[in-house]
Every structure is written in structure tokens, then in C-alpha cells.
Write an enzyme that holds these catalytic residues in place. Structure first.
Site, PDB file in Angstrom:
ATOM      1  CB  SER A 193      -0.906   0.012   1.217  1.00  0.00           C
ATOM      2  OG  SER A 193      -1.720  -1.143   1.209  1.00  0.00           O
ATOM      3  CG  HIS A 241     -12.301   0.648   4.057  1.00  0.00           C
ATOM      4  ND1 HIS A 241     -11.635  -0.210   3.222  1.00  0.00           N
ATOM      5  CD2 HIS A 241     -11.579   0.685   5.213  1.00  0.00           C
ATOM      6  CE1 HIS A 241     -10.536  -0.658   3.828  1.00  0.00           C
ATOM      7  NE2 HIS A 241     -10.483  -0.133   5.055  1.00  0.00           N
ATOM      8  CB  CYS A 273     -10.087   1.863   0.865  1.00  0.00           C
ATOM      9  SG  CYS A 273     -11.376   0.908   0.051  1.00  0.00           S
TER      10      CYS A 273
END
Lengths: 363, 631, 184, 371
Positions: B335, B378, B391
Site C-alpha cells: 500500500s 470501508h 482502502c
């Protein structure tokens, strides 16, 4: 003429020693010129030695007093010849030293002048009959010797001219020159050194330089010294063996059969051989000195000592040069170096010594 | 009697005068004899010197035996940190050299036994020199001799006549024993035959000690000095008697690193017992303040001649301690890559601040279901929430809109996919996949489904921690990427790359990254009071989804945790990237970054505070001490 | 005729009074001297500074006045001594050979029974011995060790002091124990 | 030949003798070889005579003693007091021999307790040159003595066998300039190399100025010179001074302190620990080392002079202490936990730092915090 009693009275030790040294020399010449253009040099040297022995025999027959008597004549003759050499002499390696004879042979006059100078000095000093040498005589004798010295230097041949000075030196010493004069010589030498320096040829200066520092120019003048030292060092204790010396055989060594013959000898026979050869020379010198001690008169003593001093000087300078302890002067090693004039003159001198010895039986 | 008289008269010679005694000069003749003896002794001594005194055949070489030329080894330059504190030092030691001229081969066994050397190695070593170097050049056969070994050498050199042994003084490398910054510094070693044949080391000679890795290698020319020589007169027992001549060694230059030992120490401690890397750099100029790779090793083992056993141990270690993970680990960034995707989206206009998606725990693209790390989803997320909550579904969509080549373009703009150009050897380039790359490497076309993985930093995408630090640092500065470097005055530094990106886009992303730490995001563990820390976590999956589902994931395939953090929010001075391998959860790397950032700002406070204040507080004026040392 | 030859001739005459030792004496004494040098310093370390082999060489050379025997004697003693050192054989050999020769030559010219002469000669030869050994070690072996003149002078003095009574004892020992005969 | 028989005979023989020995020397120097056989003969012959003389001397001595006492007894007390006289005689003899007995006893005791296999030997001769320190032993190659073996007494190291002949061996004493051995000091475990000085004291080389060493500290063999077993006493440091880069240390060798008569040649060396410094200095004459209490703390393996890392190590240690002082574990922390403060002073003496296994042990006590 045949005044000696018999063959028995000849100085046999002297003869044997000199012949032994000559044999070593011939062996070395053979080895050093093995498979080269000079390969027949050892042969020629044998001829010269035989001729030399002949000369020796003749010289022992002639009473040295007879020769002494004719010394002035010889002296004049040699001066003239030296001048002639300068004019018409053969030029080899940049110096005129040789008079061409028949059959391609050459005679080096300056070699025989040594003999004359010995006689002249002996004669002059004998006639003085004093215990001490006076300044007047000193100058006279000095002048007599310096003329040929100058002529030979002009050739140019520094080495041979120095040998004349060696004869002069020993003569003066034996005649009892006061120590004051020796001191004077030293002072004079110091004063004259710069002057002499300017007279010296460039190559001679270079030789002195390289004597002080051989590695100065290893490809140039110092080359010979370095190569000679390497050759000697390669000999070690026992040597590399005849015709096995790599320095000698591979032609690193300059003129290994004449001036640098002892270097080649050192390489091939090692320290043991050197001790042997130098021992022979030493005994030879001692034998000559003994003849001087038993000489019948002053003249004989002077002659013998002159020969001894000359030989010592030559051995010292030549061998010293080989080990890098003396400058390269081009003085051959008596009895060993290849060369006819050298061999004949040395044997002539030994003949003189023999002559002196025979005379002691006369009375 | 009579015939002689007559003869004399015949010859017109005067009769011999009575005082004509040939013995009158007897004393002087005796003197001449002594002169003769002296002359012959003089000549004989000359022959002795050449033929006996010189054990070797070549007179010049022989001269070297008595006048030995011993090398004076030039010390390498010291390596200091940005405040002048010594990282790599030298210490004096003795090295044993072997003079091949005097070598007796039968001695080698004893030498090898006595000095704990491997006999075959020793023989090979000498043989190697024998082939290439002149005989008078000595070989160093052992370094850092212990006093016992020195005693061995001394005892044998003299008594038993080992003339080949010679001791020289040497300056040996002293590295931090803790292995601190080992990978950055590298180590030195003897130049190998293979290296001598390369352009880089062609000018060295066998036996030279050169930098083998790290800074030591990269700046070898600066660090290495020029060896000198000392000619000494030695006697036959090998004892030095007189120094004949000296050529001093020219020591190597000291090297000033950009590294800050305070940060380095904290980063090292934070990584202790872990596997991974930490990079801290100043994005404003590219100076690297800390670089840690774990597991580490003790480079002092290399400072001498490393034993093959130790070397094997290091190279065979499955954890690969010799790898500098900060520049050589090429791993999926997870991420932490998302800010780049966000930037690409904003710049190309594919997404904007209003663009939002609904995350219910996953999404299907091209017939395949991609799940989000949050099982329950989310909910609706925009760019800010997408970054703060990390997310995945948001970025699947963003990536899908962008397409692989747009992502690749911006990734490459940020510096991924090629080496950063740091002044360390063997930097890895990482990989940014693109259609062209796929075609060239696999002769296959790019499938759109692959883009989805790449958009969350997975798939074929790999980066190094340094690349990530440089890339995010430049992004946080608004699009100025400075070349990272380790040394204060590098040989040559390329000008910074700038990209004309919309500053508001960058601010938007930075604000979101601030939220990651300070607004209930995944990076809460990096929170520091009073310091505006921005950051982003990353969890890079190593094992296949099937393996994870089956629950049989070996430790070595557990997820890697990434975290980058920078501070302050505006004009960041420091960016720290931590890679914590097999930590399972990205947030686990955050405290590492937090500690380093804290150390940076604590130090800053310390240096700006007046020293009087600190010393009056009763505590030792450590800050002042540091400030002083830093001068 | 000058002074030199006078001296020489006087010496030649004196040479006739040289002692000839029996072979056994010549073998036993150097061994005894070297053994003394080897064994006694164990108990009395300072005796080590006494150069007994040298003193023996000097004594026999002075007494014999026969250079060849003396130099051979010196060579033998020296080589024996060398064998027990860790130097190459020949160092002491050469030195003692020369000492033997010169002592014998000097013995011809001086009254060697005079204690003062003995003292001076021993002192001189001790110094000569040490110096020559140092020169040889330096020139032939390349050992660049120092030479302490003061120490050599002092030890020479000590040795000479020992030598005078020792020679006296030896005189009596030799004349009583062995049949002394005239040379020639 | 007249030349060699008459006038120059003397000179010729002299020249021959000198040149002959010169060639002998030349051979030895050139080939770097000893004229082994000749030396073996000479040494054997001389030392045999010497040991015979020594034995004879001893016998004569004891005979003389016995005789004098016996006569005295007879003259005084005739037969009645013969027993008493015998006892007296015995006592006297014992007393006279006490010195030797002590020594022999100590030697035997030491020999039996020593782990190394040794052989006892008597010194039968000294070298003839004043500046070399060489002795001869009455054991040789026949008894298993070989070149390079160590020679010791209970008091300490004596020297090293330089050449083993069949029945005798030449030993270089540790005061000879050519002697060297690796030594270690008892208290501070300072390593160095002992070298002979040609005088009564020996030098210890290669000890850096920074290292700690007390005057009067004992030195033992370190064993890593591969020549002598570890743990033999060598001597006491008499002089310890700062030198240029290395310390100037002079050691008075304990092995030579009480004169030399009997020694042990170490045939098979076995390393022994260096006795602990707390024990009294080894007065080993009658008190050989108790073998049980020879526990030592070995110096840290691979310890190097001045090798205690660099500034960086000190700094790392300092931060470690800062962390410990606050109970902070680096690189860990729950969300919202209190971050560490790096500006506090670290505790000077940390409570036994629990070092994680990944780091090598800190080297020695010299790692002090930077203050």
C-alpha cells in the site's frame, strides 16, 4: 754471457708461478671466447706465452748491468717510438696505442716502455749512492718519467701512464725520499686536482663518476662495473664451472678475455678459484721481493722492486676494477689477460728479475 | 770476484761503491710487503662481499637483502558521520610479509603451522605472486598478528634462520563491532585476481587492499592512500639496524558521510533482531541520514583476510546478511505505493477529490474477485479516506481507470524502476511493469486484470526501500527528486529531477498521509506529539491467496510490513522508510519510523537549546557534547 | 744495517731459546682452557669474562716462539671455541690464528719472561682479539653490533692482571711437569 | 721448493690457515648451513669430557667430605661413637646436600605434577662467547630431545633447545638476543612477545600504551607462539613505562633467578591455564601450583589492542541505555503509546544490559558512554 751456473740456478718458483698463472689465464681465455669470433684466442695466447718464456730466457742471459748501461738509449728510443705511435698508430676504440706490424699483428709500445722506465729509474738512483734523496734528483727523475707519462696519456691511455707513475713512486720510496716530500706530493695533488680534472677526457671523468656510483647510468659507463659485479657475485663459493658462467657466456660481460678476464674467472671458478689465483699472484710478488732482498747491488734491488710494484699496481687496479673497488682504467691483468704485448713485456720483466737473481751467484 | 770486475770495466761501469749495499732499503722492502698483504686483503674482501657475503647471485638483489625495502602501508582514510564522529577508524597492527627472494620452500609448512594458516592457501598465494610479480616484491601473508604470533615470528626469524619473514607495521580497518551501518560502509579486502582484470581495479597490484563493497568500494580511490617505502639496513639475524631512507606513505583522504549516527543508532536498535531495512533521508537535498539493513554482520571479520569458513557461513546464511536490503531488496511495496497511484490519478484527471467508490470488502474486475484488506469493507471512500484507511477497492478502481501505462509513467517519474543513483555499489533497480515491459520480457500482452494488483503495490511491481524513500520524499516536496547520496561532497551529483505536477494534488495527498497517522488511519503507531508526522503503511503479500487460506504459511512467506513516514507536513526535512520483513501487518513497521523521526527532532531540539540550560538541569550536557563534537 | 735489522737479528738469536712443548701438552691445554670456559662460569658467572683460551694461546705462542706451531695452536683453540658458540666455525679460529702468529713473532723480539712485558702483551692481544673478532663479524657475517672500547679495555686489563700470575704458574708447571728442550 | 721451505714458510702457513678458515666460513655463510658434523663431534667430545669432569668433581667432593669426617670420628671416639658419628655424618651430609635436595625435590615434584612430559637435565657447560647466552645440557637427541623444545625449571621459563646433538643439547637462554616467546600478563591478560636483551632483563614487545599493566605483574607463557606450552611462569615486570607507541617493559626472568643447575626439557608440551592473579605470586620452589585451583578467566577471544570499536559503537550503546532507562523497546509501540525521549541522560551503569542475540558482545569495559 752464460754466467749462470746451470739451469738449476734459475728462479724456478718464479717460473712455475708465472706459468701457472698463465695457464689459468689461457683456460679462462678459452672459456670466455668459447664459440665466439675470438675462439682461437687461447691458441694465440699459448704462442705468446711460449714467446714470452723465450724472451724471459733471453733476458736472463743478458746481464742487467749491460741493459742499465744502455738505459738512456732505450729511453730515447721509447720516447721517439711513442711519438711515432701518436702520429701513425692504429686507432682502436678511440685511442692510438698500437704500431701495426706484419701479418695484422700490432705492437703496443707503451707496454715495453714500462721496462725502460724501470731501468731508467734503477740506473738513475743507483748512481746517486746516497741514503737520502735530494730535491734536485727527485725533480730530475720525475721529469724523466713524466715525459712518457704525458705521451701515453695523449694516446689516450690513462691506465698505462699511471703504471709508470707507480714505478716512479716505488723507486722514490725505496731511495728514501723524505716524508716531507710525500706530504708535499699530497698537497700538490690536492692543488693540482682541479687542473688535472680539466685535462681528463670526458669518458675518463665518466669512469670516475661511475666508480663512485655504478648505478648512475647502468646502460652507459657504469654498465661494465655492474655487469662485472654481477658476474663475480654469480660465482659464489665454488663458481659456475668452465664455460658455464652465464654472465660471461651470454656476453653481458665486456671483453671477458682481456680487461675483465678476472671477472669471468671469478664467475666460473668462484671464491675458491679467486683465492687460488690471488694466492699465486701473491706468492709471485713475494718471490720477486725476495729476489730484491737478495739482490747483489742496489740496481738489482731497484729493478726487482720496480717489477714487483708494477705488477702489484696492475693486479690491484685490474682486480679492484672487477669488484668495483677501482675505477675502470683499461689496465690488463698481467699474465692472464689476452694480449701479446702485455705477455711479452711481463715476461721480459720477469726475465730481468731472474737475471738479478743469477747475478748474485756471480760473486 | 775477478771476472766480475773485468766485466764491469768492459761495460764502462764505475766499480761498485762501498756503500752500495742492496740491503739499505730492507725496512722499506718489508713495508712494501705489508702493503702487498693489505692490497690482497683489500681485493679478497671485495670478492668476499660479492661472492660470499651476498647470498644471492645478483648483486643488486643482494643489496636489497642487506638493505631491505619494506613497504609502509598507507592508512585508508577514516570515515566519519555528518557531525565528524568516527564510524570507521584504523588501528595499528603488524603484518607479516614474506620475502620471496629469501624463501625456502621447506619452511612454508612450519610457517603455516605456526601462524594458523592453511598451508595450501599459503602456497597458492605465493604461487599467484610468483606468476605475476617480480621476485623482490614481498607478499603479505598474514595480517593483525597476535603477540604470540609475533613472538613466533621473532623466535623463528632469528634463531632458526627464517630470513624470509619480515614484520611491518600496518594500519588496519576498525569497523563498529556492533555491525552498525555495516552494509553502508562495506568492508575492505585484498584485491582478487578477477577484480584486477576489471576496469575499476586494473590499476592495483596483487596484495593491495581495496574496498570490496559499500562506501569502501565506491570511494575506494579517495580512501586509499599511496604506500611508501622504508629502506633499512638489517643484519644477518634479520634485525633492523639503521634506516637508510624513507618515502612516507600518503594516507588516504577522510570521508565525510551524510549519515547521522544518532539516527543510525536508533534505527539499528529498532531493527535489532528483525529482518528488513530502514532508510532515512533528507528529501530536500537527498542526503541519507540513516541506512540500516538487517540481519547484519561484523565487518571486522573482513578487515583482515576473512577465513573461508566465516565467508561460507555468511554466504550460505538463508537470511543473506551480506545483502544491503535498503538498496538491494526488490520487493512489492504494498500500500505504500498508493500515493503514487493517487498522484497519477489526480494528474491525469482520472480521479479527483470528488471521486469516490463504495467498498464492501472487495470488488470484481475482469471476472476475478479482488478483496480489500478490511473484511467488512470501508463503505464509501474518497481519495482522503482511501489513503487514510488504505482502502484497496478505491485504488483498484483508480488503477483500473488509469491503466498500467499511466501508472508506470508516474511511477517512473517518481524514480521507481531504475536505480536512484546513490553512491553505493550494486544498487538494484526495482521493476515497474508496463505493457512494453510485458511484451519485451514475456513476449506477451498485458492483461488488464494485472493492473488491478499493481495499483495496490502488488503484482510484478518491486521497489527498494531507498527508491520508496526518494520517491515519496520528492512527492512530498511537490515534485522535486534529489539524488540520494551518502557522502557530504560526492564526486558528482546529478541535478535534481523536477516534474511539473500540480502542487494542489501533492498537498492533497500529503494531507491524506497526515491523516494516516493523525486521523485514525493505519499509521497511528507513528504518531508523535508535537510533530506533524505523515506516513503510510504497506503490507506486501508474499504467499499466494490459496496458501493463506489454507493457513499454512511458513514464516519466511509471511507478509512484509512497510511504512514510510515524513515530517513535518510542510517542507518535510526527513523521510524514513522501514521495511520489516515477515512482520505480517504493515502497522508493525510504523514504530520503527516513529523512533527514528523522534530521534531526529530530539536532536534538533538539543542542538537549538542553549547548552547552559542543559547543564544547569543537572543532567550531563550530552546535547552540548554532541554539538561540540559536531563542530 | 739499520735498527730494524738489528732487532731482527737479535730476535733470531733469541728464538733459539724457545721452548718446545710435547704434543700432549699442546692438545691438553687448549681443551682444558675451553672446558674451563664452558664449565666454570656456571658456578661463577663472572669468570666468563676471562678469555682463558686466548691467554693460553698467547702464553704458548710467547713461549714457543715458533710461529707455525703457535698459529696452528691458536687455530685449533679458536675452532674448538667456535664449535661451542652459535656462530659459524672459523670466526675465533681466524682471530686466534693471527693472535698465535703475531704473539710468536713478538715473542722472538722481547724478553717474554718479564712480567711487565707479559702484562702489556696480553693486554694488547686481548684488545686485538676483541677488535679483530668484531671486525670479522662485521665484515664477514654482516653483524652490525657495537664495539665497546671501554669495556674491551677494562676486560683487557682484567685479563692481563690474571695473565701474569697464571703465566707464572704455567711456567713452573710446564718446566716441572714436562721435559723442556731447546729448539734446534 | 725453496719458497715454501725457507723464508716465507711461516707466512705461507699463516696464509694457508687463515684462508682455509676463510673458505670454511665462506661455505657456511654462503650455504647458510652449519658444518654440522664437525660441530657435533666437537660438542659431543667436549661436553662428554665436561660432564665426566662434573661427575668426577662431585665424587671427589663427597669422598673428601666422607673421608675427613670419618678420620675425625676415629680420632675422637674410636668405635664407641661410631654410630653417633655415622648419624652426624649423615646429618651433615644431608644438611650439605639440602640445597641440592630441595632443588631436586622441587624439580621432581614439579615434573610429576606438570601436565607436559618432561625430561630432567643437568647443565654441563656454558657457551664460550660472552655476549651470547647459551648453555649445554647432559641430555640430547638420544633421550628424545629435539630442536626447538622448551627448557624450564619450576621457577619459570629458561630457554629453548637450539641444537640437539646425540648426547647433549645446546640451549639458548631467554636472555639471548635471538630468543623470543609469546607471553601474557597474569592480572590484566596483556599479551606481548618476550625478547632477550643480552642482559639480565628481558624486553616485552608489542604491548600498546593504552593497555593496562602493573609493575610487578607476573608474565606467563601465552602458548600461542606455538613454541612453549601456555601457563609457564616467565618473570615479573620490573619496569613498565610508556614508550613511543608501545610500552617499554622489562621483565626479570624468574627461571634464571636462582642459578641454573637442573632443568627440564619439555618433550611433549601441554597447555596449562595461567594461574589467577589473586593467588600469591608463584613461589614455586617448594610450592608447586595446586592443580585444582588453576581456574582462569581467559581473555576475551580475539581481543585486539585498541580494538574496542569506534565512536559508533559507543553511541549505539548509549542509545541502548537511553531506551532501557525508559523501558522503551526500539521499533515497537502500541498505538498512541508514549514515544521515547532521546534527550534524557542515560544511566551510567545499566543494570546488566540484556543484549539481544543478534549483536556481538561489547568488547571489554572500555566502551564508555560519550560524555
Amino acid at each position: 754471457m752464460a754466467r749462470y751456473r746451470s739451469v738449476r740456478d734459475l728462479d724456478w718458483p718464479l717460473l712455475l708461478l708465472s706459468v701457472a698463472i698463465c695457464l689459468l689465464g689461457i683456460l679462462q681465455i678459452f672459456s670466455a671466447t668459447y664459440e665466439t669470433d675470438f675462439a682461437d684466442a687461447w691458441w694465440k695466447q699459448i704462442v705468446w706465452v711460449v714467446l714470452g718464456l723465450l724472451v724471459l730466457w733471453v733476458m736472463s742471459l743478458v746481464d742487467y748491468h749491460y741493459l742499465l748501461d744502455r738505459a738512456p738509449l732505450f729511453y730515447l728510443l721509447s720516447i721517439v717510438t711513442l711519438v711515432v705511435v701518436l702520429v701513425i698508430g692504429t686507432k682502436v676504440f678511440g685511442s692510438r696505442r698500437w704500431i701495426p706490424l706484419f701479418g695484422g699483428l700490432r705492437l703496443q709500445v707503451s707496454e715495453f716502455v714500462k721496462l725502460v722506465i724501470i731501468l731508467v729509474a734503477a740506473r738513475y738512483l743507483t748512481e746517486l749512492r746516497t741514503e737520502r734523496l735530494e730535491a734536485r734528483d727527485l725533480l730530475k727523475l720525475g721529469a724523466l718519467v713524466l715525459v712518457p707519462v704525458a705521451l701515453v696519456m695523449k694516446q689516450p691511455d690513462l691506465g698505462t701512464s699511471l703504471t709508470y707513475l707507480a714505478i716512479l713512486g716505488i723507486a722514490l720510496f725505496l731511495a728514501g725520499l723524505s716524508w716531507r716530500y710525500w706530504l708535499g706530493f699530497c698537497v700538490l695533488a690536492v692543488v693540482l686536482f682541479p687542473l688535472g680534472w680539466s685535462i681528463l677526457k670526458d669518458y675518463q671523468k665518466e669512469r670516475l663518476f661511475t666508480f663512485v656510483n655504478p648505478s648512475r647510468d647502468p646502460r652507459g659507463a657504469g654498465y661494465q662495473v655492474i655487469q662485472s659485479k654481477i658476474a663475480v657475485g654469480a660465482g659464489g663459493l665454488r663458481g659456475q664451472g668452465v664455460t658455464r658462467g652465464s654472465q660471461t657466456q651470454l656476453r653481458f660481460l665486456p671483453v671477458p678475455h682481456t680487461d675483465f678476464i678476472f671477472s669471468a674467472f671469478g664467475e666460473e671458478h668462484g671464491f675458491i678459484g679467486v683465492v687460488l689465483a690471488l694466492g699465486l699472484y701473491f706468492l709471485l710478488l713475494m718471490q720477486i721481493v725476495q729476489n730484491a732482498q737478495t739482490a747483489p747491488d742496489r740496481a738489482g734491488m731497484y729493478v726487482c722492486m720496480g717489477v714487483a710494484a708494477l705488477l702489484l699496481f696492475q693486479v690491484l687496479v685490474n682486480v679492484g676494477m672487477v669488484v668495483g673497488r677501482m675505477p675502470i682504467t683499461g689496465i690488463p691483468l698481467p699474465l692472464m689477460s689476452y694480449g701479446g704485448s702485455n705477455a711479452l713485456s711481463v715476461f721480459a720483466m720477469l726475465g730481468l728479475v731472474n737475471n738479478v737473481r743469477l747475478q748474485r751467484f756471480v760473486n | 770476484m775477478l771476472p766480475v770486475e773485468r766485466e764491469r770495466e768492459d761495460l764502462n761501469l764505475k766499480p761498485r761503491p762501498p756503500q752500495d749495499d742492496p740491503r739499505f732499503a730492507a725496512g722499506r722492502i718489508a713495508f712494501f710487503q705489508y702493503i702487498t698483504v693489505a692490497a690482497f686483503v683489500f681485493l679478497l674482501s671485495g670478492f668476499w662481499e660479492l661472492q660470499i657475503g651476498n647470498p644471492e647471485f645478483y648483486s643488486e638483489r643482494a643489496e636489497r637483502n642487506r638493505i631491505k625495502a619494506l613497504p609502509i602501508l598507507a592508512p585508508r582514510g577514516k570515515i566519519v558521520d555528518r557531525d565528524g564522529r568516527i564510524v570507521v577508524d584504523n588501528h595499528s597492527s603488524y603484518s607479516l610479509i614474506l620475502s620471496r627472494e629469501n624463501l625456502k620452500p621447506e619452511h612454508l609448512k612450519t610457517i603455516a603451522d605456526g601462524l594458523n594458516l592453511d598451508y595450501d592457501e599459503l602456497v597458492n598465494r605465493i604461487r599467484r605472486f610468483e606468476r605475476t610479480r617480480p621476485k623482490y616484491e614481498p607478499v603479505i601473508i598474514k595480517e593483525e598478528l597476535t603477540p604470540g604470533e609475533l613472538a613466533f615470528v621473532d623466535a623463528y626469524r632469528s634463531v632458526d634462520g627464517f630470513p624470509e619473514l619480515e614484520l611491518i607495521h600496518a594500519q588496519k580497518r576498525q569497523y563498529p563491532t556492533s555491525g552498525l551501518a555495516a552494509h553502508v560502509i562495506g568492508y575492505v579486502g585484498e584485491v582478487s585476481e578477477a577484480e584486477l582484470n576489471t576496469l575499476e581495479f586494473a590499476r592495483y597490484r596483487p596484495g593491495d587492499v581495496i574496498g570490496k563493497s559499500g562506501i569502501e568500494r565506491y570511494y575506494n580511490n579517495r580512501l586509499m592512500g599511496v604506500d611508501g617505502q622504508r629502506r633499512v639496513l638489517v643484519d644477518n639475524l634479520g634485525r633492523e639496524r639503521q634506516v637508510m631512507g624513507m618515502e612516507d606513505a600518503t594516507p588516504g583522504q577522510d570521508l565525510h558521510l551524510t549519515l547521522d549516527l544518532d539516527l543510525q543508532a536508533v534505527a539499528e536498535l529498532a531493527m535489532e533482531g528483525r529482518q528488513g531495512a530502514v532508510v532515512a533521508l533528507d528529501p530536500r537535498n537527498g542526503e541519507v541520514l540513516a541506512m540500516v539493513s538487517r540481519p547484519s554482520y561484523n565487518p571486522n571479520k573482513f578487515a583482515g583476510r576473512i577465513r573461508s569458513r566465516d565467508w561460507k557461513e555468511l554466504t550460505d546464511d538463508p537470511q543473506r546478511p551480506l545483502l544491503n536490503r535498503a538498496i538491494q531488496a526488490q520487493l512489492a511495496p504494498g500500500s505504500t505505493f498508493k500515493p503514487i497511484v493517487a498522484l497519477a490519478g489526480l494528474e491525469t484527471g482520472e480521479i479527483d477529490s470528488d471521486f469516490s467508490v463504495y467498498c464492501n470488502g472487495g470488488a470484481t474486475f475482469y471476472g476475478r474477485f479482488f478483496k480489500c484488506h478490511a473484511r467488512g469493507g470501508h463503505g464509501r471512500v474518497d481519495l482522503y479516506r482511501g489513503l487514510v484507511q488504505s482502502c484497496d477497492v478505491y485504488f483498484y478502481n483508480a488503477g483500473n481507470r488509469l491503466g498500467i501505462d499511466k501508472i508506470a509513467e508516474y511511477a517512473e517519474m517518481a524514480g521507481f524502476g531504475k536505480p536512484t543513483g546513490i553512491d553505493l555499489p550494486h544498487e538494484a533497480s526495482g521493476l515497474v511493469p508496463s505493457t512494453r515491459w510485458k511484451l519485451r520480457t514475456y513476449r506477451d500482452k498485458w492483461y488488464a486484470g494485472e493492473t488491478i494488483s499493481v495499483s495496490i503495490g502488488q503484482g510484478a511491481l518491486t521497489v527498494t526501500p531507498l527508491q520508496l524513500a526518494a520517491a515519496i520524499g520528492g512527492l512530498a516536496l511537490g515534485g522535486v527528486w534529489h539524488t540520494p547520496h551518502m557522502v557530504k561532497n560526492p564526486d558528482s551529483l546529478p541535478p535534481p529531477r523536477t516534474a511539473h505536477i500540480d502542487l494542489s494534488h501533492a498537498i492533497q495527498i500529503v494531507n491524506a498521509l497526515y491523516g494516516v497517522v493523525n486521523d485514525g488511519g493505519t499509521g497511528i503507531r507513528a504518531w508523535l506529539p508535537g510533530i506533524e508526522v505523515c506516513g503510510k503503511t504497506g503490507t506486501a503479500q508474499l504467499a499466494s491467496n490459496e496458501a493463506i487460506r489454507s493457513g499454512k504459511v511458513p514464516d519466511t512467506l509471511k507478509d512484509n510490513a512497510w511504512f514510510f513516514g515524513f515530517a513535518p507536513r510542510q517542507d518535510p526535512e526527513l523521510i524514513v522508510v522501514a521495511l520489516f520483513e515477515h512482520a505480517e501487518h504493515g502497522p508493525n513497521a510504523a514504530p520503527i519510523v516513529r523512533d527514528v523521526i523522534k530521534a531526529y527532532f530530539d536532536k534538533k531540539a538539543r542542538q537549538s537549546a542553549p547548552p547552559v540550560l542543559l547543564s544547569s538541569s543537572g543532567a550531563p550536557a550530552s546535547g552540548a557534547a554532541y554539538a561540540r563534537r559536531g563542530e | 744495517m739499520n735498527q730494524y735489522s738489528d732487532l731482527l737479528r737479535a730476535g733470531e738469536q733469541r728464538a733459539r731459546s724457545g721452548l718446545r712443548f710435547q704434543i700432549a701438552t699442546l692438545i691438553v691445554f687448549p681443551i682444558a682452557a675451553v672446558l674451563f670456559q664452558v664449565y666454570v662460569p656456571l658456578a661463577f658467572p663472572y669468570v666468563g669474562y676471562l678469555e682463558l683460551p686466548l691467554l693460553a694461546t698467547v702464553y704458548f705462542a710467547l713461549k714457543q716462539r715458533e710461529p707455525i706451531q703457535s698459529l696452528l695452536y691458536g687455530a685449533g683453540t679458536g675452532l674448538l671455541e667456535d664449535a661451542l658458540s652459535h656462530h659459524p666455525l672459523g670466526m675465533f679460529g681466524i682471530v686466534k690464528t693471527l693472535v698465535g702468529y703475531f704473539a710468536a713473532s713478538v715473542g722472538v723480539r722481547f724478553d717474554v719472561d718479564n712480567p711487565l712485558v707479559r702484562f702489556t702483551l696480553t693486554f694488547f692481544f686481548y684488545f686485538f682479539h676483541q677488535f679483530l673478532h668484531w671486525v670479522l663479524a662485521r665484515a664477514l657475517l654482516g653483524e652490525l653490533r657495537g664495539f665497546s672500547v671501554q669495556q674491551s679495555l677494562f676486560l683487557g686489563l682484567m685479563n692481563s692482571i690474571v695473565a701474569v700470575p697464571l703465566f707464572h704458574v704455567l711456567d713452573r708447571l710446564v718446566s716441572r711437569g714436562y721435559k723442556a728442550s731447546l729448539l734446534r | 721448493m725453496e719458497l715454501l721451505t725457507n723464508r716465507y714458510r711461516n707466512l705461507s702457513v699463516l696464509a694457508l690457515a687463515v684462508v682455509g678458515q676463510l673458505l670454511l666460513l665462506g661455505y657456511q655463510v654462503r650455504s647458510r648451513q652449519d658444518v654440522r658434523l664437525v660441530r657435533v663431534w666437537a660438542v659431543t667430545a667436549l661436553t662428554e669430557t665436561s660432564s665426566a669432569l662434573a661427575a668426577a668433581g662431585g665424587a671427589v667432593g663427597s669422598l673428601y667430605r666422607n673421608y675427613v669426617w670419618l678420620v675425625g670420628v676415629r680420632q675422637e671416639n674410636e668405635r664407641l661413637s661410631k654410630e653417633l658419628a655415622d648419624l652426624k655424618l649423615e646429618a651433615q651430609r644431608l644438611r650439605a646436600d639440602l640445597g641440592t635436595a630441595d632443588r631436586a625435590q622441587a624439580l621432581t615434584l614439579f615434573q610429576s605434577r606438570s601436565a607436559s612430559r618432561t625430561i630432567a637435565a643437568r647443565i654441563i657447560g656454558a657457551g664460550t662467547v660472552t655476549d651470547s647466552r647459551v648453555v649445554f645440557l647432559d641430555v640430547g637427541a638420544n633421550q628424545g630431545v629435539a630442536d626447538g623444545m622448551g627448557v624450564i625449571t619450576p621457577d619459570g621459563l629458561v630457554g629453548r633447545v637450539r641444537a640437539a646433538y646425540p648426547t647433549t643439547a645446546q640451549v639458548v637462554l631467554l636472555t639471548d638476543p635471538s630468543f623470543a616467546a609469546g607471553v601474557i600478563s597474569q592480572k590484566h591478560h596483556v599479551q606481548g612477545a618476550l625478547k632477550g636483551n643480552g642482559s639480565a632483563l628481558c624486553r616485552v614487545d608489542y604491548v600498546h600504551n593504552e593497555e593496562k599493566l602493573d609493575q610487578g605483574e607476573w608474565f606467563f607463557t601465552s602458548g600461542d607462539d606455538r613454541l612453549f606450552p601456555r601457563g609457564l611462569p616467565v618473570g615479573v615486570a620490573e619496569v613498565v613505562q610508556k614508550g613511543k607507541a608501545l610500552k617499554d617493559i622489562l621483565v626479570s626472568p624468574s627461571g634464571l633467578r636462582n642459578g641454573l643447575e637442573e632443568v627440564l626439557v619439555v618433550l611433549e608440551p601441554v597447555h596449562q591455564p595461567v594461574p589467577d592473579a589473586k593467588e600469591p605470586p608463584p613461589e614455586l620452589r617448594l610450592l608447586p601450583l595446586p592443580p585444582d585451583e588453576m581456574t582462569v578467566k581467559e581473555p576475551p577471544a580475539g581481543s585486539r589492542p585498541a580494538g574496542a570499536g569506534t565512536d559508533a559503537d559507543g553511541l549505539l550503546e548509549r542509545y541502548r541505555r537511553i531506551g532501557e532507562a525508559q523501558g522503551h523497546v526500539y521499533g515497537q509501540g502500541a498505538p498512541g503509546s508514549r514515544p521515547p525521549d532521546f534527550n534524557i541522560a542515560p544511566a551510567n551503569s545499566p543494570a546488566t544490559p540484556a543484549k539481544p542475540p543478534a549483536t556481538p558482545p561489547a568488547n571489554g569495559p572500555d566502551v564508555t558512554p560519550l560524555q
